[in-house]
Structures are given as structure tokens and as C-alpha cells.
Write a protein that holds these residues in place. Structure first.
Motif, PDB file in Angstrom:
ATOM      1  N   GLU A 174       0.847  -1.180   0.000  1.00 55.65           N
ATOM      2  CA  GLU A 174       0.000   0.000   0.000  1.00 55.65           C
ATOM      3  C   GLU A 174       0.888   1.237   0.000  1.00 55.65           C
ATOM      4  O   GLU A 174       1.842   1.337   0.772  1.00 55.65           O
ATOM      5  CB  GLU A 174      -0.897   0.002   1.238  1.00 55.65           C
ATOM      6  CG  GLU A 174      -1.911   1.089   1.262  1.00 55.65           C
ATOM      7  CD  GLU A 174      -2.840   0.972   2.454  1.00 55.65           C
ATOM      8  OE1 GLU A 174      -3.985   1.438   2.334  1.00 55.65           O
ATOM      9  OE2 GLU A 174      -2.435   0.426   3.486  1.00 55.65           O
ATOM     10  N   VAL A 218       0.788   5.216   0.564  1.00 61.42           N
ATOM     11  CA  VAL A 218      -0.059   6.235   1.174  1.00 61.42           C
ATOM     12  C   VAL A 218       0.560   7.600   0.925  1.00 61.42           C
ATOM     13  O   VAL A 218       1.728   7.835   1.228  1.00 61.42           O
ATOM     14  CB  VAL A 218      -0.211   5.988   2.689  1.00 61.42           C
ATOM     15  CG1 VAL A 218      -1.075   7.054   3.323  1.00 61.42           C
ATOM     16  CG2 VAL A 218      -0.773   4.608   2.948  1.00 61.42           C
ATOM     17  N   GLY A 219      -0.238   8.515   0.355  1.00 61.60           N
ATOM     18  CA  GLY A 219       0.173   9.894   0.131  1.00 61.60           C
ATOM     19  C   GLY A 219      -0.630  10.829   1.017  1.00 61.60           C
ATOM     20  O   GLY A 219      -1.366  10.385   1.913  1.00 61.60           O
ATOM     21  N   ASP A 220      -0.495  12.119   0.785  1.00 66.66           N
ATOM     22  CA  ASP A 220      -1.228  13.103   1.586  1.00 66.66           C
ATOM     23  C   ASP A 220      -2.738  12.973   1.422  1.00 66.66           C
ATOM     24  O   ASP A 220      -3.491  13.035   2.390  1.00 66.66           O
ATOM     25  CB  ASP A 220      -0.790  14.521   1.204  1.00 66.66           C
ATOM     26  CG  ASP A 220       0.636  14.813   1.645  1.00 66.66           C
ATOM     27  OD1 ASP A 220       1.132  14.111   2.539  1.00 66.66           O
ATOM     28  OD2 ASP A 220       1.236  15.736   1.076  1.00 66.66           O
ATOM     29  N   THR A 221      -3.183  12.813   0.166  1.00 68.22           N
ATOM     30  CA  THR A 221      -4.623  12.780  -0.089  1.00 68.22           C
ATOM     31  C   THR A 221      -5.087  11.489  -0.745  1.00 68.22           C
ATOM     32  O   THR A 221      -6.288  11.299  -0.923  1.00 68.22           O
ATOM     33  CB  THR A 221      -5.029  13.954  -1.007  1.00 68.22           C
ATOM     34  OG1 THR A 221      -4.303  13.849  -2.237  1.00 68.22           O
ATOM     35  CG2 THR A 221      -4.733  15.281  -0.344  1.00 68.22           C
ATOM     36  N   ARG A 222      -4.154  10.599  -1.115  1.00 68.16           N
ATOM     37  CA  ARG A 222      -4.546   9.387  -1.824  1.00 68.16           C
ATOM     38  C   ARG A 222      -3.847   8.160  -1.250  1.00 68.16           C
ATOM     39  O   ARG A 222      -2.757   8.258  -0.702  1.00 68.16           O
ATOM     40  CB  ARG A 222      -4.185   9.488  -3.311  1.00 68.16           C
ATOM     41  CG  ARG A 222      -4.978  10.529  -4.055  1.00 68.16           C
ATOM     42  CD  ARG A 222      -4.644  10.520  -5.499  1.00 68.16           C
ATOM     43  NE  ARG A 222      -3.416  11.277  -5.694  1.00 68.16           N
ATOM     44  CZ  ARG A 222      -2.842  11.483  -6.855  1.00 68.16           C
ATOM     45  NH1 ARG A 222      -3.366  10.976  -7.927  1.00 68.16           N
ATOM     46  NH2 ARG A 222      -1.743  12.196  -6.950  1.00 68.16           N
ATOM     47  N   THR A 223      -4.472   7.031  -1.451  1.00 65.60           N
ATOM     48  CA  THR A 223      -3.894   5.743  -1.097  1.00 65.60           C
ATOM     49  C   THR A 223      -4.026   4.838  -2.308  1.00 65.60           C
ATOM     50  O   THR A 223      -5.068   4.810  -2.955  1.00 65.60           O
ATOM     51  CB  THR A 223      -4.641   5.115   0.106  1.00 65.60           C
ATOM     52  OG1 THR A 223      -4.550   6.017   1.207  1.00 65.60           O
ATOM     53  CG2 THR A 223      -4.045   3.790   0.485  1.00 65.60           C
ATOM     54  N   ALA A 224      -2.958   4.106  -2.620  1.00 66.04           N
ATOM     55  CA  ALA A 224      -2.986   3.208  -3.784  1.00 66.04           C
ATOM     56  C   ALA A 224      -2.398   1.861  -3.396  1.00 66.04           C
ATOM     57  O   ALA A 224      -1.506   1.777  -2.557  1.00 66.04           O
ATOM     58  CB  ALA A 224      -2.195   3.810  -4.929  1.00 66.04           C
TER      59      ALA A 224
END
Length: 114
Positions: free
Chosen positions: A48, A50-56
Motif C-alpha cells: 500500500e 499512502v500519500g497526503d490525499t490518496r492511497t494506492a
């Protein structure tokens, strides 16, 4: 022999578009059905991101084909099913990079399209 391991069927498509657009760039790809090939597809790893506003979710998928299979870089797999035709993997997959020739089979890295 590797044939017993190839329990899945991949509907393989190949880009048949040729030529260039008015600006000299390649034309948009047009995929046409090539073959339904025996295969085995698996997920090597997933993680996974995880970024500031998104998760992929990032997944490393691989596929195994018979040595005589007509599979090449940039081919797309439109469907993966079992021997009875039941869908196993949803969505399109693209062969990423060159197909590797192993002693008993061909192996390809896959990337989810879309």
C-alpha cells in the motif's frame, strides 16, 4: 512438464494499429483478439502506498506461459478464466517489458490497465 501448471486461460490481444498521426506521432492503439493461451497468473507481492490525499495498492503480478506461446511485450490480456470459462481475474492486464524465456516456460511481468 509445465503444461499441468497452466490451469488458467488468458484472452490475449495485440495492437494492430500502424502508421503515424498528422503530427508524426504513433496512432492510438487498436487491440484485436490474438488467441486464448493456457497460462498461470499470480501475485508476487503487493503493498500500500499512502500519500497526503490518496492511497494506492501496488501489486506485482507475473504470468507463466508455454514456451511456444505467442505472447509479446505490450500485448494485453482482456480476461483470465479457469478451464471451464469462469472469470478469475477481473480487468485488463498489459505485458510490461520483454517476455523472459526460462528453461521450461515463458514468464512475463503484468501491469493492470485502467
Amino acid at each position: 512438464m509445465i503444461a499441468g501448471r497452466l490451469t488458467m486461460r488468458a484472452a490475449v490481444e495485440r495492437n494492430v494499429a500502424t502508421g503515424t498521426d498528422p503530427h508524426g506521432g504513433p496512432v492510438a492503439p487498436v487491440y484485436a483478439a490474438l488467441a486464448t493461451l493456457p497460462c498461470f497468473i499470480w501475485s508476487k507481492s503487493s503493498r500500500e502506498l499512502v500519500g497526503d490525499t490518496r492511497t494506492a495498492m501496488i501489486e506485482d503480478m507475473r504470468a507463466m506461459f508455454a514456451l511456444d506461446a505467442d505472447i509479446a511485450e505490450d500485448d494485453e490480456i482482456s480476461a483470465v478464466a479457469d478451464r471451464q470459462g469462469n472469470a478469475i481475474i477481473a480487468g485488463r492486464l498489459r505485458v510490461e517489458g520483454p517476455v523472459q524465456r526460462k528453461h521450461t516456460h515463458l514468464e512475463a511481468a503484468l501491469k493492470r490497465v485502467g
